[in-house]
Scaffold this active site. Sequence first.
Site, PDB file in Angstrom:
ATOM      1  N   GLY A   1      38.788  41.247  36.333  1.00  0.00           N
ATOM      2  CA  GLY A   1      39.804  40.801  36.716  1.00  0.00           C
ATOM      3  C   GLY A   1      39.766  39.518  37.495  1.00  0.00           C
ATOM      4  O   GLY A   1      38.696  38.756  37.683  1.00  0.00           O
ATOM      5  N   CYS A   2      40.986  38.568  38.414  1.00  0.00           N
ATOM      6  CA  CYS A   2      40.949  37.505  39.008  1.00  0.00           C
ATOM      7  C   CYS A   2      40.010  37.268  39.971  1.00  0.00           C
ATOM      8  O   CYS A   2      39.114  36.553  39.767  1.00  0.00           O
ATOM      9  CB  CYS A   2      42.457  36.896  39.003  1.00  0.00           C
ATOM     10  SG  CYS A   2      43.133  37.747  40.170  1.00  0.00           S
ATOM     11  N   TYR A   3      40.154  37.888  41.438  1.00  0.00           N
ATOM     12  CA  TYR A   3      39.696  38.111  42.221  1.00  0.00           C
ATOM     13  C   TYR A   3      37.920  38.636  41.877  1.00  0.00           C
ATOM     14  O   TYR A   3      37.019  37.630  42.508  1.00  0.00           O
ATOM     15  CB  TYR A   3      39.798  39.215  43.227  1.00  0.00           C
ATOM     16  CG  TYR A   3      41.393  38.951  44.110  1.00  0.00           C
ATOM     17  CD1 TYR A   3      41.608  37.718  44.467  1.00  0.00           C
ATOM     18  CD2 TYR A   3      42.687  39.936  43.572  1.00  0.00           C
ATOM     19  CE1 TYR A   3      42.753  37.114  44.984  1.00  0.00           C
ATOM     20  CE2 TYR A   3      43.803  39.272  44.056  1.00  0.00           C
ATOM     21  CZ  TYR A   3      43.829  38.007  45.064  1.00  0.00           C
ATOM     22  OH  TYR A   3      44.649  37.942  45.329  1.00  0.00           O
TER      23      TYR A   3
ATOM     24  N   PHE B   1      38.884  28.341  42.205  1.00  0.00           N
ATOM     25  CA  PHE B   1      39.602  28.637  40.562  1.00  0.00           C
ATOM     26  C   PHE B   1      41.213  28.796  40.061  1.00  0.00           C
ATOM     27  O   PHE B   1      41.375  29.759  41.167  1.00  0.00           O
ATOM     28  CB  PHE B   1      38.911  29.554  39.921  1.00  0.00           C
ATOM     29  CG  PHE B   1      38.155  31.179  40.091  1.00  0.00           C
ATOM     30  CD1 PHE B   1      39.085  31.781  39.176  1.00  0.00           C
ATOM     31  CD2 PHE B   1      38.225  31.083  41.814  1.00  0.00           C
ATOM     32  CE1 PHE B   1      39.239  33.704  39.698  1.00  0.00           C
ATOM     33  CE2 PHE B   1      37.826  32.794  42.254  1.00  0.00           C
ATOM     34  CZ  PHE B   1      38.861  33.782  41.678  1.00  0.00           C
TER      35      PHE B   1
END
Length: 314
Positions: free
Chosen positions: A116-118, A287
């Site tokens: 996942g992104c986080y 990011f």
Amino acid sequence: MTHPLVFIDGDQGTTGLQIHERLRGRDDLRLLTLPEAERKDPRRRAEAINASDIAILCLPDEPARQAVASIVNPAVRVIDASSAHRTTPGWVYGFPEMEAEQARRIAEAKRVSNPGCYPTGAIALLRPLVRAGLVPADYPLAIHAVSGYSGGGRASVDAFEAPGATGGLAFQVYGLGLAHKHTPEIERHAGLSQRPVFVPSYGAFRQGIVLTVPLQLRLLPAGVTIAQLHQCLARHYAGSRHVRVVAPQDAAAQTHLDPQALNGTNDLRLAVHGNEQHGQVLLAAVFDNLGKGASGAAVQNLDLMLQALALAEA
């Protein structure tokens, strides 16, 4: 050698479109795309998945599970960009820099779950420190993150960008029930023994993430310093192509963190900020939520798999 066939299931979503863009013009693979009329046909999607060498799933969780269940061809390899399989036994976690052997595991795997992104930022910061014993696995962690609105998917993007859109909120904190689906992923892959408090938010910018984790030196093992925390991260990511740890002098000189600083890249920038006088530390990650947090990571994992296929045929 026949160029591998790659099928992107869900290629009209935010992540799928970004993957297509990143693969545009490449001549080392063939992309399989279904006509618009067939994209929601389970039979045609199953045929496409089973005909591919590598399938990339850019779907909501339940359709991703259904897509995997439709696979009958044992040779098909899968990269799942949903959160359906990120803590599922038997799936390799698709964060190549997580461990020294992780890139090899991804290259050889039949089933890879894209992070996942986080969680990408949280795990990148915490896992090396927890494994080194510098941060206790049961530390009472609070993780704060702000992402661009594209992190909310097509509906969120349309709220800002669709014709006639009046725009969404300038800033919003969500997940107030403290049950965000990324939390178990962070706990598992960061090596934590206690569930962290995870506080996500969106800002009125398209993409990019700043994620921060505050620490109190008095709650860390005796003698742990800000310098040691930095050194641990710097050692872990030394030589990494996509992950950079900011030098202490540069971190000390920073006055703000720009979530959009690495947009359009697959890079992840980590920093250790701190105040020795007050005994406080702030771990930070910057990011692109659509890069290292989604499509960039998927393409990085795809490239590892393609390299393994090429070696197997050599």
